[in-house]
Design a protein around this motif. Structure first.
Motif, PDB file in Angstrom:
ATOM      1  N   UNK A 377       0.775  -1.136   0.035  1.00 11.73           N
ATOM      2  CA  UNK A 377      -0.046  -0.036  -0.117  1.00 11.73           C
ATOM      3  C   UNK A 377       0.807   1.124  -0.163  1.00 11.73           C
ATOM      4  N   UNK A 378       1.789   1.057   0.667  1.00  7.46           N
ATOM      5  CA  UNK A 378       2.829   2.427   0.740  1.00  7.46           C
ATOM      6  C   UNK A 378       3.308   2.627  -0.621  1.00  7.46           C
ATOM      7  N   UNK A 379       3.878   1.412  -1.195  1.00  9.16           N
ATOM      8  CA  UNK A 379       4.632   1.806  -2.574  1.00  9.16           C
ATOM      9  C   UNK A 379       3.733   2.391  -3.501  1.00  9.16           C
ATOM     10  N   UNK A 380       2.534   1.692  -3.547  1.00 10.93           N
ATOM     11  CA  UNK A 380       1.305   2.076  -4.509  1.00 10.93           C
ATOM     12  C   UNK A 380       1.012   3.705  -4.175  1.00 10.93           C
ATOM     13  N   UNK A 381       0.740   3.923  -3.021  1.00 16.62           N
ATOM     14  CA  UNK A 381       0.346   5.093  -2.364  1.00 16.62           C
ATOM     15  C   UNK A 381       1.440   6.210  -2.983  1.00 16.62           C
ATOM     16  N   UNK A 382       2.567   5.865  -3.026  1.00 16.01           N
ATOM     17  CA  UNK A 382       3.487   6.972  -3.405  1.00 16.01           C
ATOM     18  C   UNK A 382       3.948   6.767  -5.130  1.00 16.01           C
ATOM     19  N   UNK A 383       3.027   5.997  -5.746  1.00 12.29           N
ATOM     20  CA  UNK A 383       3.319   5.923  -7.138  1.00 12.29           C
ATOM     21  C   UNK A 383       4.348   5.196  -7.824  1.00 12.29           C
ATOM     22  N   UNK A 384       4.776   3.982  -6.942  1.00  8.18           N
ATOM     23  CA  UNK A 384       5.801   2.961  -7.262  1.00  8.18           C
ATOM     24  C   UNK A 384       4.915   1.887  -7.925  1.00  8.18           C
ATOM     25  N   UNK A 385       5.671   0.884  -8.327  1.00 11.80           N
ATOM     26  CA  UNK A 385       5.292  -0.566  -8.990  1.00 11.80           C
ATOM     27  C   UNK A 385       5.799  -1.469  -8.048  1.00 11.80           C
ATOM     28  N   UNK A 386       4.893  -2.295  -7.436  1.00 14.80           N
ATOM     29  CA  UNK A 386       5.207  -3.663  -6.701  1.00 14.80           C
ATOM     30  C   UNK A 386       5.594  -4.655  -7.779  1.00 14.80           C
ATOM     31  N   UNK A 387       6.960  -4.814  -7.594  1.00 17.48           N
ATOM     32  CA  UNK A 387       7.603  -5.926  -8.903  1.00 17.48           C
ATOM     33  C   UNK A 387       7.728  -7.321  -8.409  1.00 17.48           C
ATOM     34  N   UNK A 388       7.725  -7.592  -6.852  1.00 19.81           N
ATOM     35  CA  UNK A 388       8.141  -8.945  -6.529  1.00 19.81           C
ATOM     36  C   UNK A 388       7.684  -8.978  -4.996  1.00 19.81           C
ATOM     37  N   UNK A 389       7.354 -10.294  -4.587  1.00 21.65           N
ATOM     38  CA  UNK A 389       7.486 -10.782  -3.235  1.00 21.65           C
ATOM     39  C   UNK A 389       8.376 -11.842  -3.168  1.00 21.65           C
ATOM     40  N   UNK A 390       9.490 -11.577  -2.159  1.00 15.19           N
ATOM     41  CA  UNK A 390      10.414 -12.751  -1.942  1.00 15.19           C
ATOM     42  C   UNK A 390      10.317 -13.303  -0.546  1.00 15.19           C
ATOM     43  N   UNK A 391       9.169 -14.176  -0.311  1.00 17.68           N
ATOM     44  CA  UNK A 391       8.940 -14.688   0.876  1.00 17.68           C
ATOM     45  C   UNK A 391       8.448 -13.529   1.800  1.00 17.68           C
ATOM     46  N   UNK A 392       9.201 -13.172   2.665  1.00 12.05           N
ATOM     47  CA  UNK A 392       8.695 -11.935   3.600  1.00 12.05           C
ATOM     48  C   UNK A 392       9.163 -10.610   3.277  1.00 12.05           C
ATOM     49  N   UNK A 393       9.516 -10.569   1.756  1.00 12.55           N
ATOM     50  CA  UNK A 393      10.045  -9.126   1.343  1.00 12.55           C
ATOM     51  C   UNK A 393       9.461  -8.611   0.272  1.00 12.55           C
ATOM     52  N   UNK A 394       9.114  -7.412   0.168  1.00 11.20           N
ATOM     53  CA  UNK A 394       8.632  -6.882  -1.050  1.00 11.20           C
ATOM     54  C   UNK A 394       9.605  -5.927  -1.873  1.00 11.20           C
ATOM     55  N   UNK A 395       9.594  -5.869  -3.264  1.00 10.90           N
ATOM     56  CA  UNK A 395      10.551  -5.388  -4.011  1.00 10.90           C
ATOM     57  C   UNK A 395       9.575  -4.265  -4.782  1.00 10.90           C
ATOM     58  N   UNK A 396       9.650  -2.896  -4.582  1.00 10.58           N
ATOM     59  CA  UNK A 396       9.218  -1.945  -5.447  1.00 10.58           C
ATOM     60  C   UNK A 396       9.998  -0.938  -6.191  1.00 10.58           C
ATOM     61  N   UNK A 397       9.582  -0.279  -7.241  1.00  9.28           N
ATOM     62  CA  UNK A 397      10.389   0.596  -7.995  1.00  9.28           C
ATOM     63  C   UNK A 397       9.713   1.517  -8.503  1.00  9.28           C
ATOM     64  N   UNK A 398      10.315   2.814  -8.725  1.00  8.45           N
ATOM     65  CA  UNK A 398       9.952   4.252  -9.487  1.00  8.45           C
ATOM     66  C   UNK A 398      10.806   4.503 -10.725  1.00  8.45           C
ATOM     67  N   UNK A 399      10.087   5.046 -11.714  1.00  9.45           N
ATOM     68  CA  UNK A 399      10.836   5.452 -12.724  1.00  9.45           C
ATOM     69  C   UNK A 399      10.355   4.822 -14.356  1.00  9.45           C
ATOM     70  N   UNK A 400       9.433   3.924 -14.019  1.00  9.47           N
ATOM     71  CA  UNK A 400       8.764   3.095 -15.205  1.00  9.47           C
ATOM     72  C   UNK A 400       7.276   2.997 -14.812  1.00  9.47           C
ATOM     73  N   UNK A 401       6.478   2.991 -15.990  1.00  8.72           N
ATOM     74  CA  UNK A 401       6.880   3.132 -17.391  1.00  8.72           C
ATOM     75  C   UNK A 401       7.261   4.423 -18.106  1.00  8.72           C
ATOM     76  N   UNK A 402       6.780   5.500 -17.097  1.00 11.58           N
ATOM     77  CA  UNK A 402       7.195   6.839 -17.802  1.00 11.58           C
ATOM     78  C   UNK A 402       8.241   7.477 -16.662  1.00 11.58           C
ATOM     79  N   UNK A 403       8.985   8.381 -16.977  1.00 14.06           N
ATOM     80  CA  UNK A 403       9.795   8.788 -16.065  1.00 14.06           C
ATOM     81  C   UNK A 403       9.342   9.570 -15.061  1.00 14.06           C
ATOM     82  N   UNK A 404       9.915   9.493 -13.792  1.00 14.25           N
ATOM     83  CA  UNK A 404       9.380  10.118 -12.563  1.00 14.25           C
ATOM     84  C   UNK A 404      10.489  11.025 -11.960  1.00 14.25           C
ATOM     85  N   UNK A 405      10.469  12.281 -12.285  1.00 11.94           N
ATOM     86  CA  UNK A 405      11.533  13.287 -11.592  1.00 11.94           C
ATOM     87  C   UNK A 405      11.465  13.217 -10.238  1.00 11.94           C
TER      88      UNK A 405
END
Length: 600
Positions: A377-405
């Motif tokens: 929820x925090x990743x999405x709330x701030x405009x990120x993408x949830x890329x994966x769940x690795x057991x008890x870990x989450x991976x999110x990222x910003x800057x795709x599919x459009x640039x994010x200054x």
């Protein structure tokens, strides 16, 4: 599949419903319950039915006003086997077992087999259009309100029987199975659709096919019976039935096995009526079935799209969803290089919880799911993408599919939200996340993002050095005893960002050579701003002065400055320990970077 059949005192007071293999259903008039519209003695919530293997447990609910009878006696509870019945008011409920296979008997040739084209139906008017339109109006609710697919199919069959008065039976079929069927009059046996008709409509012609034979004594036929057709073929054609006609109309859908609406019945008029009149009647019914198939297919596509969007909302922010819903969605998902900021968040204490919960893992799964929900929820709330769940870990990222200054700031704010919420929940003894915390690493750089995978499976994720660095920083939070670490690029950008000052702060924490690396790594801690922040701006300035002295080898000065930092700050502990281990004197080989000999 177990089926519940309800039968009132009139032939038209009838329905069949498939019972779910798990969970329960409620008979009653309340919203969400299975209604019996003709039964005045049914309460809003009258009885509960729950499948247990090949039997069904029946329970009269406390709020039911009228009794339930089973085997002639009033009961509060009963176990129903296949063939058993119970009574509420004047309605008889019977439990049946339904096979999903079409009949195995041979299909005799029909007297007439015709493919009905759309062009033929365009000029056919409805003589009872208001009634037909009223039935069609209920179709969206049929799909929307069904608890599952089986109940949706049952309601669709009900709608067919309501809209086609001459129909005696209707079914939803595939070439291999009868998904659901019902007939207008109960007690007339199982309905077995023709395999030949289904195959012709769904596989060979892929449009409506009608099988027809004139009633006994018919005066004329526009297509006389074939001399080679057996005399008894008409009565036997739909297998154990005496129907005058049957047709199958394909259901429009994107994927999956071919499905069709199968309808069969008898002519309502007396024998001897000219066949062209019957064809007019059947063409109206077929046109209605075609409309049902088209509308149902369109509504199901919309529903499936909504379901997919609901799934996407768990991984993509609204801005990304808007792009993926555009015409450029395919192009947007293509993997490509992008400047990204990656957040890697790992739950602390989960392994110990799993080990302690051996043999009772479901509560542990619920706890980690709650933590991953906070991260997502925090990743999405701030405009990120949830890329994966690795057991008890989450991976999110910003800057795709459009640039994010502002991608670095957004990632930092997401990290602060995750840490803040997990900390609050961890301190609440009554909460499912009591005792948990998390380590978070954030790194920025060039990476490949988009639909990455194999020909068999693709997922939207990110790949490249920032991902590895964010994971390594997350590991280092244990050693440095702080919750959120930043790489040098992210820390520098956040310091320079004028809009970040009132929301967050950064302090350079250490210069390290992590195990497996040869180049030194400058790491920084992300801190919240505001009056409740653990360190003041003055504290951060003092610490960074101590760090500069430490890097330059002036350890007496570094030790003195570190003592001015609040004692409950754990971020200074590593420098203090190293200074004390070496009696406040740097080793002769001191380069300013702390070697980390083992991974955290």
């Amino acid at each position: 599949m177990l089926i519940l059949v309800a039968q009132g005192t009139e032939p038209t007071e009838h329905w069949r419903r498939p019972l779910p293999p798990q969970g329960s259903v409620i008979l009653g008039r309340a919203s969400g319950a299975w209604p019996v519209p003709w039964e005045p003695f049914l309460s809003r919530r009258h009885a509960e039915l729950q499948v247990q293997g090949s039997a069904v447990c029946l329970r009269r609910l406390p709020q039911a006003r009228n009794p339930v009878f089973h085997r002639g006696a009033e009961v509060e509870e009963a176990v129903l086997e296949v063939g058993d019945s119970f009574v509420i008011g004047r309605t008889l409920f019977t439990l049946e077992a339904d096979s999903e296979k079409p009949g195995e008997a041979a299909d005799p040739l029909p007297v007439q087999s015709r493919t009905i084209t759309v062009q033929e139906l365009e000029a056919v008017p409805f003589r009872d259009a208001p009634r037909r339109l009223d039935v069609l109006r209920r179709l969206p609710e049929v799909i929307r309100s069904a608890a599952d697919e089986r109940e949706g199919l049952a309601r669709l069959v009900d709608l067919l029987l309501a809209g086609i008065r001459s129909a005696e039976a209707a079914a939803i079929v595939t070439t291999e199975a009868v998904l659901f069927w019902d007939r207008r009059r109960s007690g007339e046996g199982r309905f077995l659709p023709s395999r030949r008709l289904i195959r012709q409509a769904l596989r060979e012609q892929r449009q409506t096919v009608l099988h027809l034979w004139p009633p006994a004594g018919s005066a004329s036929s526009s297509s006389p019976p074939s001399p080679s057709a057996p005399a008894a073929s008409a009565a036997a054609y739909t297998l154990h039935e005496s129907f005058d006609w049957a047709f199958c109309t394909p259901l429009r859908q994107e994927s999956g096995p071919e499905r069709g609406l199968y309808v069969a019945g008898r002519f309502a008029t007396a024998a001897g009526t000219p066949l062209p009149w019957h064809e007019q009647q059947l063409h109206e019914d077929i046109k209605f079935a075609e409309l049902v198939a088209d509308i149902y297919g369109a509504l199901r596509q919309v529903q499936q799209l909504q379901e997919r969007q609901g799934l996407f909302r768990r991984f993509f922010s609204p801005a990304v969803l808007e792009l993926l819903g555009s015409r450029a969605a395919g192009e947007a998902l293509e993997p490509r290089e992008a400047d990204v900021t990656v957040l890697f968040c790992d739950l602390r204490g989960f392994s110990r919880t799993v080990e302690a919960a051996e043999g009772n893992l479901l509560p542990a799964l619920q706890r980690v799911s709650a933590a991953l929900g906070i991260m997502t929820q925090a990743i999405l709330r701030h405009g990120g993408v949830v890329a994966d769940f690795l057991g008890d870990a989450a991976l999110g990222f910003w800057g795709w599919p459009t640039p994010q200054p502002a991608r670095m700031r957004d990632a930092a704010l997401a990290a602060l939200d995750i840490h803040g919420e997990l900390t609050a929940k961890s301190q609440d003894e009554g909460h499912i996340l009591h005792g948990f915390c998390a380590g978070i690493g954030i790194a920025s750089g060039r990476a490949v993002a988009g639909g990455i995978g194999t020909a068999e499976q693709v997922k939207v994720t990110v790949f490249g050095p920032p991902v590895n660095l964010a994971a390594r920083l997350q590991d280092l939070t244990r050693l440095l005893r702080v919750p959120i670490l930043l790489d040098e690029a992210t820390a520098t950008a956040l310091r320079q960002g004028s809009e970040s000052g009132s929301l967050l702060r950064v302090r350079r924490l250490a210069r390290l050579i992590p195990a497996g690396l040869t180049r030194p790594l400058t790491v920084a801690e992300l801190l919240p701003a505001g009056p409740l922040a653990p360190l003041s701006d003055s504290d951060i300035t003092t610490y960074e002065q101590a760090l500069d002295a430490f890097l330059a080898g002036h350890w007496d000065e570094a030790y003195r400055l570190l003592h001015r930092i609040p004692p409950d700050d754990r971020g200074k502990d590593l420098l203090m320990e190293i200074i004390l281990q070496h009696n406040r004197k740097p080793p002769a080989s001191w380069s300013g970077a702390i070697p980390i000999l083992h991974k955290s």
